[in-house]
Write a protein that holds these residues in place. Structure first.
Motif, PDB file in Angstrom:
ATOM      1  N   THR A  94       0.724  -1.157   0.171  1.00  0.00           N
ATOM      2  CA  THR A  94       0.013  -0.205  -0.059  1.00  0.00           C
ATOM      3  C   THR A  94       0.844   1.268  -0.088  1.00  0.00           C
ATOM      4  O   THR A  94       0.355   2.352  -0.226  1.00  0.00           O
ATOM      5  CB  THR A  94      -1.060   0.057   1.385  1.00  0.00           C
ATOM      6  N   ALA A  95       2.219   1.076   0.141  1.00  0.00           N
ATOM      7  CA  ALA A  95       3.095   2.343   0.263  1.00  0.00           C
ATOM      8  C   ALA A  95       3.654   2.826  -1.073  1.00  0.00           C
ATOM      9  O   ALA A  95       4.221   3.708  -1.190  1.00  0.00           O
ATOM     10  CB  ALA A  95       4.136   2.030   1.242  1.00  0.00           C
ATOM     11  N   ALA A  96       3.508   1.852  -2.093  1.00  0.00           N
ATOM     12  CA  ALA A  96       3.975   2.148  -3.525  1.00  0.00           C
ATOM     13  C   ALA A  96       3.710   3.429  -3.892  1.00  0.00           C
ATOM     14  O   ALA A  96       2.446   3.958  -3.792  1.00  0.00           O
ATOM     15  CB  ALA A  96       3.587   1.087  -4.404  1.00  0.00           C
ATOM     16  N   GLY A  97       4.735   4.145  -4.330  1.00  0.00           N
ATOM     17  CA  GLY A  97       4.552   5.732  -5.012  1.00  0.00           C
ATOM     18  C   GLY A  97       4.043   6.649  -3.799  1.00  0.00           C
ATOM     19  O   GLY A  97       4.067   7.883  -4.086  1.00  0.00           O
ATOM     20  N   VAL A  98       4.254   6.407  -2.614  1.00  0.00           N
ATOM     21  CA  VAL A  98       3.788   7.310  -1.487  1.00  0.00           C
ATOM     22  C   VAL A  98       5.226   7.924  -1.236  1.00  0.00           C
ATOM     23  O   VAL A  98       5.738   7.702  -0.225  1.00  0.00           O
ATOM     24  CB  VAL A  98       3.053   6.934  -0.091  1.00  0.00           C
ATOM     25  N   TYR A  99       5.840   8.866  -2.125  1.00  0.00           N
ATOM     26  CA  TYR A  99       6.949   9.507  -1.874  1.00  0.00           C
ATOM     27  C   TYR A  99       7.366  10.257  -0.659  1.00  0.00           C
ATOM     28  O   TYR A  99       8.137  10.435  -0.084  1.00  0.00           O
ATOM     29  CB  TYR A  99       7.581  10.077  -3.018  1.00  0.00           C
ATOM     30  N   GLY A 100       5.976  10.973  -0.281  1.00  0.00           N
ATOM     31  CA  GLY A 100       6.253  11.980   0.979  1.00  0.00           C
ATOM     32  C   GLY A 100       6.385  11.363   2.137  1.00  0.00           C
ATOM     33  O   GLY A 100       6.542  11.755   3.029  1.00  0.00           O
ATOM     34  N   ALA A 101       6.195   9.884   2.127  1.00  0.00           N
ATOM     35  CA  ALA A 101       6.444   9.183   3.397  1.00  0.00           C
ATOM     36  C   ALA A 101       7.838   8.512   3.525  1.00  0.00           C
ATOM     37  O   ALA A 101       8.486   8.079   4.453  1.00  0.00           O
ATOM     38  CB  ALA A 101       5.576   7.918   3.505  1.00  0.00           C
ATOM     39  N   LEU A 102       8.688   9.010   2.540  1.00  0.00           N
ATOM     40  CA  LEU A 102      10.233   8.382   2.533  1.00  0.00           C
ATOM     41  C   LEU A 102      10.936   8.754   3.680  1.00  0.00           C
ATOM     42  O   LEU A 102      11.510   7.888   4.199  1.00  0.00           O
ATOM     43  CB  LEU A 102      10.695   8.686   1.154  1.00  0.00           C
ATOM     44  N   ASN A 103      11.157   9.914   3.930  1.00  0.00           N
ATOM     45  CA  ASN A 103      12.293  10.343   5.030  1.00  0.00           C
ATOM     46  C   ASN A 103      11.712   9.767   6.259  1.00  0.00           C
ATOM     47  O   ASN A 103      12.605   9.355   6.870  1.00  0.00           O
ATOM     48  CB  ASN A 103      12.410  11.935   4.950  1.00  0.00           C
ATOM     49  N   THR A 104      10.393  10.064   6.659  1.00  0.00           N
ATOM     50  CA  THR A 104       9.909   9.784   7.882  1.00  0.00           C
ATOM     51  C   THR A 104       9.944   8.183   8.028  1.00  0.00           C
ATOM     52  O   THR A 104      10.186   7.693   8.976  1.00  0.00           O
ATOM     53  CB  THR A 104       8.490  10.097   8.153  1.00  0.00           C
ATOM     54  N   SER A 105       9.681   7.351   7.052  1.00  0.00           N
ATOM     55  CA  SER A 105       9.933   5.862   7.170  1.00  0.00           C
ATOM     56  C   SER A 105      11.365   5.692   7.451  1.00  0.00           C
ATOM     57  O   SER A 105      11.495   4.746   8.127  1.00  0.00           O
ATOM     58  CB  SER A 105       9.288   5.400   5.821  1.00  0.00           C
ATOM     59  N   ILE A 106      12.239   6.206   6.991  1.00  0.00           N
ATOM     60  CA  ILE A 106      13.611   5.999   7.048  1.00  0.00           C
ATOM     61  C   ILE A 106      13.929   6.230   8.583  1.00  0.00           C
ATOM     62  O   ILE A 106      14.446   5.253   9.306  1.00  0.00           O
ATOM     63  CB  ILE A 106      14.525   6.626   6.228  1.00  0.00           C
ATOM     64  N   ASP A 107      13.474   7.416   9.037  1.00  0.00           N
ATOM     65  CA  ASP A 107      13.824   7.724  10.364  1.00  0.00           C
ATOM     66  C   ASP A 107      13.082   6.873  11.440  1.00  0.00           C
ATOM     67  O   ASP A 107      14.033   6.303  12.571  1.00  0.00           O
ATOM     68  CB  ASP A 107      13.186   9.180  10.687  1.00  0.00           C
ATOM     69  N   TYR A 108      12.141   6.448  11.432  1.00  0.00           N
ATOM     70  CA  TYR A 108      11.303   5.347  12.200  1.00  0.00           C
ATOM     71  C   TYR A 108      11.835   4.043  12.096  1.00  0.00           C
ATOM     72  O   TYR A 108      11.926   3.454  12.988  1.00  0.00           O
ATOM     73  CB  TYR A 108       9.909   5.577  12.255  1.00  0.00           C
ATOM     74  N   ALA A 109      12.001   3.632  10.939  1.00  0.00           N
ATOM     75  CA  ALA A 109      12.803   2.357  10.675  1.00  0.00           C
ATOM     76  C   ALA A 109      14.091   2.409  11.464  1.00  0.00           C
ATOM     77  O   ALA A 109      14.600   1.293  12.184  1.00  0.00           O
ATOM     78  CB  ALA A 109      13.141   2.087   9.217  1.00  0.00           C
ATOM     79  N   ALA A 110      14.966   3.305  11.244  1.00  0.00           N
ATOM     80  CA  ALA A 110      16.143   3.400  12.087  1.00  0.00           C
ATOM     81  C   ALA A 110      16.067   3.432  13.496  1.00  0.00           C
ATOM     82  O   ALA A 110      16.596   2.880  14.350  1.00  0.00           O
ATOM     83  CB  ALA A 110      16.891   4.391  11.603  1.00  0.00           C
ATOM     84  N   TYR A 111      15.299   4.486  13.929  1.00  0.00           N
ATOM     85  CA  TYR A 111      14.941   4.676  15.504  1.00  0.00           C
ATOM     86  C   TYR A 111      14.415   3.360  15.994  1.00  0.00           C
ATOM     87  O   TYR A 111      15.073   3.038  17.203  1.00  0.00           O
ATOM     88  CB  TYR A 111      14.167   5.818  15.578  1.00  0.00           C
ATOM     89  N   THR A 112      13.456   2.717  15.529  1.00  0.00           N
ATOM     90  CA  THR A 112      12.883   1.506  16.133  1.00  0.00           C
ATOM     91  C   THR A 112      13.755   0.520  16.106  1.00  0.00           C
ATOM     92  O   THR A 112      13.890  -0.416  17.192  1.00  0.00           O
ATOM     93  CB  THR A 112      11.433   1.099  15.599  1.00  0.00           C
ATOM     94  N   SER A 113      14.660   0.406  14.984  1.00  0.00           N
ATOM     95  CA  SER A 113      15.605  -0.692  15.073  1.00  0.00           C
ATOM     96  C   SER A 113      16.772  -0.518  16.065  1.00  0.00           C
ATOM     97  O   SER A 113      17.113  -1.537  16.709  1.00  0.00           O
ATOM     98  CB  SER A 113      16.240  -0.721  13.688  1.00  0.00           C
ATOM     99  N   LEU A 114      17.108   0.548  16.198  1.00  0.00           N
ATOM    100  CA  LEU A 114      18.265   0.844  17.170  1.00  0.00           C
ATOM    101  C   LEU A 114      17.788   0.650  18.593  1.00  0.00           C
ATOM    102  O   LEU A 114      18.501   0.402  19.448  1.00  0.00           O
ATOM    103  CB  LEU A 114      18.858   2.274  17.060  1.00  0.00           C
ATOM    104  N   ARG A 115      16.484   1.123  18.939  1.00  0.00           N
ATOM    105  CA  ARG A 115      15.875   0.837  20.235  1.00  0.00           C
ATOM    106  C   ARG A 115      15.932  -0.581  20.605  1.00  0.00           C
ATOM    107  O   ARG A 115      16.086  -0.978  21.691  1.00  0.00           O
ATOM    108  CB  ARG A 115      14.733   1.399  20.389  1.00  0.00           C
ATOM    109  N   GLY A 116      15.684  -1.260  19.503  1.00  0.00           N
ATOM    110  CA  GLY A 116      15.701  -2.634  19.996  1.00  0.00           C
ATOM    111  C   GLY A 116      16.751  -3.546  19.855  1.00  0.00           C
ATOM    112  O   GLY A 116      16.973  -4.368  20.704  1.00  0.00           O
ATOM    113  N   ALA A 117      17.767  -3.124  18.789  1.00  0.00           N
ATOM    114  CA  ALA A 117      19.024  -3.895  18.963  1.00  0.00           C
ATOM    115  C   ALA A 117      20.028  -3.240  19.930  1.00  0.00           C
ATOM    116  O   ALA A 117      20.900  -4.068  20.169  1.00  0.00           O
ATOM    117  CB  ALA A 117      19.586  -3.660  17.552  1.00  0.00           C
TER     118      ALA A 117
END
Length: 462
Positions: A104-127
């Protein structure tokens, strides 16, 4: 030397809601997806605003404050970069998904930067559960404040997407062996490595951790050291004496045979002291330098692919290297023991020197050797895995660059290289000049690292 072969996920309390996104699918790493034609990408995903580069620089501080052996650092780095990759790849297909793809996220380019930020943040908190949350929150705040013309609605989509991909990666790594604390069993005999007094063996079970791309940590396990069939045969051989005497001559704290430049490069590549970004952090740092030089106008779609591949190669190299160190019949002692305790394993071509110390030292001038067996070299293996991945990604080994270091005994030092393999080779050579590895440690590790990178490049993301 020659002996008989002998995580649960931390609960993650995210600071954001994790409302489910419809359409997210968990996929096997080998599932291929056809790439659509690429539309224009917003300028906020490029250059100085590339959030992938931001987080791969931010993770260096995590490494500094976490310390320890390479394995846990590379595991966390791979989880972060794969979560970023899967989020980015959901927005625009750039290769095979590693684990998940949100259709469902295909082509939603406005979500790009924030998706990167929360993918990194959440991963680092867990790892990295012991890394200060306040520091991580501050990094997230800085990232979210970077220029972004997206609407609140698309940024919310990005938050949900990034969190979801990170949670999936963290769940996928539950019970991967990274929490195994089985104690190391010492073999108290000549030629066998044993921990320094009062210090535990460094990550003795890391070679059993589930790899990200390899079939197992032993997939490319090198042969026995020097090809010898027994400890006795090895310790009495002229080849062993030659290797020991080389380090005795060029790797000692008071060596007169080592040149000033060899001493300088030895410390440049070291980064062994806690508080530095460690040897694997140097590879992240140099990847940032190279990407910015050769892809100055590239988007986050390119950087996400490169760092996803690089992080997996470094993580799997660390597992394979630690398999060789601990899970085999050749837990070989370090040069310092081979020289100072040479009388315990008499060889007519080696004269013991009980006062010999390696050039490797802490900021107080105390010599030390890393607290795990010598065969194979971690620096050499991760250096080759890094060089191999970048060579495959860019399509050439001939990438010249100038990079820095975090080692306190090489403050402000930079070195220039004409190729990726030249940098990896110098990193390997540095371990002899600093007195903690033999040549065959480095040769076997370089071969191992390149095999790991080749396997990673052809088996995931591409």
């Amino acid at each position: 030397m020659l002996r008989s072969a002998r995580q649960g996920r931390t609960s993650l309390k995210t600071v954001v809601a994790t409302t489910a996104l419809a359409g997210i699918a968990v996929l096997a790493p080998a599932d291929a997806v056809a790439a659509p034609s690429a539309p224009a990408v917003a300028d906020t995903s490029r250059g100085a605003n590339d959030h992938v580069l931001y987080w791969n620089n931010a993770i260096l501080d995590v490494f500094r404050k976490t310390g320890g052996t390479p394995g846990p650092l590379t595991r966390g780095g791979a989880i972060m970069d794969l979560a970023i990759y899967d989020a980015v790849n959901s927005i625009q297909t750039i290769g095979k998904p590693y684990l998940t793809k949100d259709t469902t996220a295909a082509g939603v380019y406005g979500a790009l930067n924030t998706s990167i930020d929360y993918a990194a943040y959440t991963s680092l908190r867990g790892a990295f559960p012991n890394y200060p949350v306040a520091d991580l929150d501050a990094k997230l705040k800085t990232a979210l404040a970077m220029p972004d013309s997206s609407t609140e609605a698309t940024r919310e989509r990005g938050r949900l997407l990034g969190t979801k991909t990170a949670d999936a990666l963290l769940a996928h790594r539950v019970n991967d062996g990274s929490a195994d604390t089985t104690p190391y069993v010492v073999t108290d005999a000549p030629g066998h490595w044993r921990p320094a007094a009062g210090k535990p063996a460094g990550a003795p079970n890391w070679g059993k951790v589930k790899p990200f791309a390899l079939t197992s940590g032993s997939q490319f396990r090198p042969g026995t050291i020097g090809g010898f069939k027994s400890a006795d045969e090895l310790l009495k051989s002229p080849e062993y004496a030659k290797q020991v005497n080389e380090i005795k001559r060029i790797g000692g704290k008071n060596s007169t045979a080592r040149t000033a430049d060899q001493t300088r490069l030895a410390h440049y590549w070291a980064n062994d002291i806690d508080g530095t970004y460690k040897p694997v952090g140097q590879q992240y740092d140099h990847t940032l330098v190279i990407f910015r030089k050769y892809r100055p106008n590239a988007s986050s779609f390119e950087s996400a692919k490169l760092f996803g591949l690089t992080s997996v190669a470094l993580a799997d190299a660390a597992i394979a290297i630690w398999d060789s160190k601990y899970n085999t019949d050749w837990d070989v002692w370090r040069p310092a023991d081979a020289i100072t305790r040479a009388g315990e394993a008499p060889n007519p071509d080696i004269v013991p020197d009980p006062a010999w110390q390696p050039e490797e030292q802490d900021t107080a001038g105390n010599s030390f050797s890393p607290n795990f067996p010598t065969y194979v070299s971690g620096h050499s293996g991760v250096g080759a895995a890094w060089a191999g991945i970048l060579r495959s990604y860019f399509g050439t080994d001939k990438l010249s660059f100038t990079g820095g270091t975090d080692d306190p005994l090489a403050k402000g030092v930079t070195r220039s290289f004409t190729s990726l393999s030249a940098a990896a080779q110098e990193k390997a050579d540095s371990r002899k000049y600093i007195g903690v590895h033999f040549e065959w440690d480095n040769t076997a590790a370089l071969s191992l690292g390149y095999k790991v990178s080749d396997q990673v490049f052809r088996s995931v993301l591409n």
